[in-house]
Scaffold this active site. Structure first.
Site, PDB file in Angstrom:
ATOM      1  CG  ASP A   1      -8.318  -3.732  -3.818  1.00  0.00           C
ATOM      2  OD1 ASP A   1      -9.531  -3.503  -3.753  1.00  0.00           O
ATOM      3  OD2 ASP A   1      -7.490  -2.912  -4.237  1.00  0.00           O
TER       4      ASP A   1
ATOM      5  CG  HIS B   1      -2.055   0.966   1.076  1.00  0.00           C
ATOM      6  ND1 HIS B   1      -1.948   2.295   1.384  1.00  0.00           N
ATOM      7  CD2 HIS B   1      -3.303   0.770   0.579  1.00  0.00           C
ATOM      8  CE1 HIS B   1      -3.100   2.878   1.097  1.00  0.00           C
ATOM      9  NE2 HIS B   1      -3.934   1.988   0.612  1.00  0.00           N
TER      10      HIS B   1
HETATM   11  N1  ACO Z   1       4.126  -7.304  -4.972  1.00  0.00           N
HETATM   12  C1  ACO Z   1       5.444  -7.317  -5.215  1.00  0.00           C
HETATM   13  N2  ACO Z   1       6.260  -6.293  -4.921  1.00  0.00           N
HETATM   14  C2  ACO Z   1       5.730  -5.208  -4.353  1.00  0.00           C
HETATM   15  C3  ACO Z   1       4.345  -5.117  -4.075  1.00  0.00           C
HETATM   16  C4  ACO Z   1       3.552  -6.213  -4.410  1.00  0.00           C
HETATM   17  N3  ACO Z   1       2.239  -6.219  -4.185  1.00  0.00           N
HETATM   18  N4  ACO Z   1       4.088  -3.913  -3.520  1.00  0.00           N
HETATM   19  C5  ACO Z   1       5.258  -3.274  -3.470  1.00  0.00           C
HETATM   20  N5  ACO Z   1       6.271  -4.048  -3.964  1.00  0.00           N
HETATM   21  C6  ACO Z   1       7.694  -3.743  -4.082  1.00  0.00           C
HETATM   22  C7  ACO Z   1       8.015  -3.302  -5.485  1.00  0.00           C
HETATM   23  O1  ACO Z   1       9.342  -3.605  -5.772  1.00  0.00           O
HETATM   24  C8  ACO Z   1       7.847  -1.796  -5.389  1.00  0.00           C
HETATM   25  O2  ACO Z   1       8.504  -1.109  -6.377  1.00  0.00           O
HETATM   26  P1  ACO Z   1       7.821  -0.903  -7.868  1.00  0.00           P
HETATM   27  O3  ACO Z   1       6.512  -0.223  -7.644  1.00  0.00           O
HETATM   28  O4  ACO Z   1       8.805  -0.093  -8.575  1.00  0.00           O
HETATM   29  O5  ACO Z   1       7.639  -2.271  -8.444  1.00  0.00           O
HETATM   30  C9  ACO Z   1       8.462  -1.536  -4.026  1.00  0.00           C
HETATM   31  O6  ACO Z   1       8.012  -2.658  -3.234  1.00  0.00           O
HETATM   32  C10 ACO Z   1       8.074  -0.262  -3.355  1.00  0.00           C
HETATM   33  O7  ACO Z   1       6.721  -0.234  -3.165  1.00  0.00           O
HETATM   34  P2  ACO Z   1       6.083   0.738  -2.085  1.00  0.00           P
HETATM   35  O8  ACO Z   1       6.817   2.040  -2.066  1.00  0.00           O
HETATM   36  O9  ACO Z   1       5.890   0.009  -0.813  1.00  0.00           O
HETATM   37  O10 ACO Z   1       4.634   0.929  -2.701  1.00  0.00           O
HETATM   38  P3  ACO Z   1       4.146   1.939  -3.822  1.00  0.00           P
HETATM   39  O11 ACO Z   1       3.582   3.123  -3.127  1.00  0.00           O
HETATM   40  O12 ACO Z   1       5.164   2.185  -4.863  1.00  0.00           O
HETATM   41  O13 ACO Z   1       2.983   1.107  -4.496  1.00  0.00           O
HETATM   42  C11 ACO Z   1       1.056  -0.237  -4.624  1.00  0.00           C
HETATM   43  C12 ACO Z   1       1.817   0.801  -3.803  1.00  0.00           C
HETATM   44  C13 ACO Z   1       0.806   0.324  -6.027  1.00  0.00           C
HETATM   45  C14 ACO Z   1      -0.267  -0.490  -3.939  1.00  0.00           C
HETATM   46  C15 ACO Z   1       1.914  -1.523  -4.713  1.00  0.00           C
HETATM   47  O14 ACO Z   1       2.103  -2.040  -3.417  1.00  0.00           O
HETATM   48  C16 ACO Z   1       1.286  -2.564  -5.607  1.00  0.00           C
HETATM   49  O15 ACO Z   1       1.514  -2.526  -6.814  1.00  0.00           O
HETATM   50  N6  ACO Z   1       0.478  -3.497  -5.032  1.00  0.00           N
HETATM   51  C17 ACO Z   1      -0.229  -4.459  -5.832  1.00  0.00           C
HETATM   52  C18 ACO Z   1      -1.485  -3.837  -6.442  1.00  0.00           C
HETATM   53  C19 ACO Z   1      -2.546  -3.597  -5.405  1.00  0.00           C
HETATM   54  O16 ACO Z   1      -2.849  -4.450  -4.591  1.00  0.00           O
HETATM   55  N7  ACO Z   1      -3.167  -2.410  -5.477  1.00  0.00           N
HETATM   56  C20 ACO Z   1      -4.268  -2.041  -4.580  1.00  0.00           C
HETATM   57  C21 ACO Z   1      -3.808  -1.026  -3.558  1.00  0.00           C
HETATM   58  S1  ACO Z   1      -5.131  -0.619  -2.442  1.00  0.00           S
HETATM   59  C22 ACO Z   1      -6.115   0.390  -3.353  1.00  0.00           C
HETATM   60  O17 ACO Z   1      -5.706   1.086  -4.221  1.00  0.00           O
HETATM   61  C23 ACO Z   1      -7.567   0.358  -3.084  1.00  0.00           C
END
Ligand code: ACO
Length: 381
Positions: free
Chosen positions: A317, A266
């Site tokens: 989610d 998140h």
């Molecule tokens: N799976 C694998 N690696 C992850 C995940 C994940 N779910 N989440 C973060 N990381 C890793 C990635 O390497 C990421 O870098 P990248 O975005 O360049 O690939 C790194 O951690 C840094 O992430 P954060 O700074 O912690 O999170 P950020 O703010 O960039 O992204 C997000 C947040 C978009 C929600 C991300 O965690 C993600 O893509 N999750 C999966 C999609 C998801 O579940 N979205 C719903 C969010 S809740 C909502 O919007 C209602």
């Protein structure tokens, strides 16, 4: 600009941590895992309130008393019916139209037929907010009926917002427990600060465009799998994994391919997402009640294994997927259900934006070629 100046003015990718608005609507404390709507903790609202009360709270800033709630509810019930051109539109699109594309377009069509659409006064925008909150679940239910080749069902006036929503989707009046489950989903998804879709809505509203355009933009942003679209992707994951034993090899494989785990991580929460706690509990209860805990069991194991692997908690989610699946909602519709709730947060933010407006116009950091001489067509290679 010189290269040095450009470097000093580095872009903050994703605007993470940038404070872009003062707001009295919602506080998301990512370190403590707290979610507060207008001063009230989401756990108290989830335990004691209804969606109608929470919508009033988010719009007006205070919980309603009994007569305020009745008046507000009467307005919501009054606006449940779709305008005939919206019904015609939904009946005219291919039944395999992606549900969020259908929702985005239907809301836009609805705006065409609202005589108040171009009136940006606070009174007109409040009325449109109530109208859209009511109509959105009717539209989403109609999309579900179209997807599954069934005739649309008109709303009933004698049911709560959540019960009527389920009735319009399934054709059956839900049990009190099932209606409460939907009510909880709607409460938990209603608002979440300056998330991507709400920000998109505020950006559109800040140009003094109209509320329907702002909501249409917000729906477009919610649709993406990095935001609200993740819940649909989570169900696909659960189906692909298919058994508790397969969770670990599946997670190892995604890691080896440097893939993403949908429903995990998140932008704000560094600890457990407080909404996930309620959804997880409800998913368990419905799994037990339906005599099929498989999707809950896989989810629990996946939460454990993914946390071990990447130290990311699950977000709203994740358990929303198994829960909505137990409720008989098709996976492709999950994000629309999210939107039918988040419409309240979007509208509350649009009203707030317009109450003290300034156009939202950040800058970009130009890193392209330095100014150079124009090259005529005859001299181009
Ligand atoms: N799976 C694998 N690696 C992850 C995940 C994940 N779910 N989440 C973060 N990381 C890793 C990635 O390497 C990421 O870098 P990248 O975005 O360049 O690939 C790194 O951690 C840094 O992430 P954060 O700074 O912690 O999170 P950020 O703010 O960039 O992204 C997000 C947040 C978009 C929600 C991300 O965690 C993600 O893509 N999750 C999966 C999609 C998801 O579940 N979205 C719903 C969010 S809740 C909502 O919007 C209602």
């Amino acid at each position: 600009m010189t290269a040095d100046a450009a470097q000093e003015k580095q872009a903050l990718k994703g605007l993470k941590g940038v404070v872009a608005a003062d707001s009295t609507i919602c506080d998301v404390d990512g370190d403590l895992g707290k979610l507060i709507y207008r001063g009230y903790n989401i756990h108290d609202l989830a335990t004691n309130s209804t969606f109608e009360e929470v919508a009033y709270l988010l719009f007006k800033g205070e919980l309603p008393n009994a007569s305020q709630l009745k008046q507000f509810n009467d307005l919501l019930v009054h606006h449940r019916e779709m305008e005939p051109p919206v019904v015609d539109f939904l009946n005219s699109i291919p039944s395999n139209t992606p549900p969020m594309a259908a929702l985005r377009s239907a809301v836009s069509v609805s705006g065409v037929y609202d005589p108040l659409a171009e009136d940006n006064s606070p009174e007109a925008n409040f009325e449109k907010s109530i109208r859209l909150t009511a109509e959105m679940s009717t539209i989403v239910a109609a999309i579900k009926r179209r997807m599954t080749g069934q005739a649309l069902i008109a709303p009933r006036q004698d049911l709560s917002h959540a019960a009527n929503f389920m009735y319009m989707m399934s054709g059956k009046v839900p049990s009190a427990d099932a209606a409460k489950a939907m009510d909880l989903i709607l409460i938990l998804h209603a608002e979440h600060g300056l998330n991507a879709s709400t920000f998109a809505g505020r950006v559109v509203a800040a140009t003094l465009s109209d509320l329907y355009s702002a909501v249409t933009g917000a729906i477009g942003a919610l649709k993406g799998p990095l935001h609200g679209g993740a819940n649909t992707e989570v169900l696909k994951t659960l189906m692909e994994v298919a058994s508790v034993e397969n969770v670990k090899p599946w997670v190892d494989n995604v890691r080896a391919q440097k893939g993403k785990f949908m429903g995990f991580g998140h932008a704000v929460y560094k600890v457990e997402d407080p909404r996930a706690i309620h959804l997880k509990d409800l998913s368990h209860r419905l799994g037990v009640e339906t005599g099929d805990t498989r999707w809950y069991d896989i989810s629990i194991e996946m939460e454990r294994v993914v946390f071990e692997a990447i130290h990311k908690n699950c977000n709203v989610d994740f358990y929303s997927a198994s829960l909505q699946h137990y409720m008989g909602i098709p996976g492709d519709l999950f994000t629309c259900v999210f939107a039918a709730s988040r419409i309240v947060g979007w509208c509350a933010h649009i009203l707030e934006q317009l109450s003290d407006n300034k156009i939202i116009r950040p800058s970009s950091n130009y890193i392209g070629p330095a100014e150079r001489s124009y090259v005529p067509m005859s001299a181009r290679s």
